[in-house]
Design a protein around this motif. Sequence first.
Motif, PDB file in Angstrom:
ATOM      1  N   TYR A 235       0.836  -1.214   0.000  1.00  0.00           N
ATOM      2  CA  TYR A 235       0.000   0.000   0.000  1.00  0.00           C
ATOM      3  C   TYR A 235       0.864   1.254   0.000  1.00  0.00           C
ATOM      4  N   PHE A 236       1.958   1.219   0.738  1.00  0.00           N
ATOM      5  CA  PHE A 236       2.858   2.367   0.824  1.00  0.00           C
ATOM      6  C   PHE A 236       3.371   2.755  -0.570  1.00  0.00           C
ATOM      7  N   ILE A 237       3.812   1.778  -1.333  1.00  0.00           N
ATOM      8  CA  ILE A 237       4.315   2.052  -2.688  1.00  0.00           C
ATOM      9  C   ILE A 237       3.184   2.572  -3.572  1.00  0.00           C
TER      10      ILE A 237
ATOM     11  N   PHE B 208      12.790  -2.750   4.677  1.00  0.00           N
ATOM     12  CA  PHE B 208      11.874  -3.604   5.438  1.00  0.00           C
ATOM     13  C   PHE B 208      12.074  -5.074   5.059  1.00  0.00           C
ATOM     14  N   ALA B 209      12.223  -5.328   3.760  1.00  0.00           N
ATOM     15  CA  ALA B 209      12.408  -6.695   3.278  1.00  0.00           C
ATOM     16  C   ALA B 209      13.697  -7.308   3.830  1.00  0.00           C
ATOM     17  N   ALA B 210      14.747  -6.503   3.923  1.00  0.00           N
ATOM     18  CA  ALA B 210      16.026  -6.999   4.449  1.00  0.00           C
ATOM     19  C   ALA B 210      15.870  -7.478   5.886  1.00  0.00           C
TER      20      ALA B 210
ATOM     21  N   VAL C 220      10.199   2.377  -2.869  1.00  0.00           N
ATOM     22  CA  VAL C 220      10.757   1.038  -3.089  1.00  0.00           C
ATOM     23  C   VAL C 220      11.981   0.824  -2.207  1.00  0.00           C
ATOM     24  N   SER C 221      12.814   1.858  -2.054  1.00  0.00           N
ATOM     25  CA  SER C 221      14.015   1.726  -1.224  1.00  0.00           C
ATOM     26  C   SER C 221      13.643   1.479   0.239  1.00  0.00           C
TER      27      SER C 221
ATOM     28  N   ILE D 146       8.494   8.941 -10.431  1.00  0.00           N
ATOM     29  CA  ILE D 146       9.758   8.200 -10.454  1.00  0.00           C
ATOM     30  C   ILE D 146      10.571   8.442  -9.186  1.00  0.00           C
ATOM     31  N   THR D 147      10.740   9.725  -8.817  1.00  0.00           N
ATOM     32  CA  THR D 147      11.575  10.022  -7.638  1.00  0.00           C
ATOM     33  C   THR D 147      10.932   9.501  -6.355  1.00  0.00           C
ATOM     34  N   GLU D 148       9.627   9.776  -6.170  1.00  0.00           N
ATOM     35  CA  GLU D 148       8.949   9.314  -4.957  1.00  0.00           C
ATOM     36  C   GLU D 148       8.791   7.795  -4.960  1.00  0.00           C
TER      37      GLU D 148
END
Length: 267
Positions: A51-53, A257-259, A251-252, A244-246
């Motif tokens: 949802y955040f993305i 979070f994924a890490a 994604v970063s 693109i920038t946001e």
Amino acid sequence: NSQFYRKLAAVGIPMIIQQVIAVTLNLADTIMVGKVGENALAAVGAANQIYFIFGVVLFGVFSGAAVYAVQFWGIRDLASLRKIIGIDFTICIALSLPTILFVYLMTPDLIQLFAGDSEVIQLGTEYLRIACFSYIFAGLTFVVSYNSRAIQDVKIPTIINGCAILTNIIFNWLLIYGKCGFPQMGVKGAAIATLIARICECIAMYLSVYLRNEYPLKAKFSELFSYSRELFMRVMKTAIPVIITEGLWAVSVACIFAAYGKISASA
């Protein structure tokens, strides 16, 4: 210029509150489901990265369109302002419906990007397959709230946003923990609460537009969707760099979070 700063505060402070509420509504699920257990907390946290993305991409679109909405409102060109709203609606629907379908069908694989524990993946799937239907209502709400900022009318949308988070918290309490005779549903309860809150928020937002007389955002179908291809491309030319920038930033954050998620649910 004290008059300028007073006007800036009058518009800016409610916008800050709106933005905090927009983030907090989904964050409430993560916080309140934490009492269920760390796996439930990790599952909802992982699901809300999607949802955040999605929300950040919509932010890019509507921010780019708002550049033109503000200009048209400044010269009181309501016809063109309403065409910008129509462009927002078009992009909202075009992004939301495929996203909901993709997320619903690919839920386990998406959760697996953020977690390695099988129980976390199962709980995240249960949550996301319900919560993903809230995306369309959140997007439609954003159309009104972003354009209300363009015309400097932020009081009522801010109140509605505040009521939405309160609704989410109440239904979270009822459905996550099984209070007042409601079933104890855990992460499913959190997802249902979010969906209810988003639907109520969306309905209230549009009632606030269409029940007011001579309101600038109140438009007929023909007024909204009579925009030209040239205007659409102008808006997208402004919006795409923001997307693109946001989007890359979102994604970063999700990758971080994924890490942690790949280390363990407790991490």
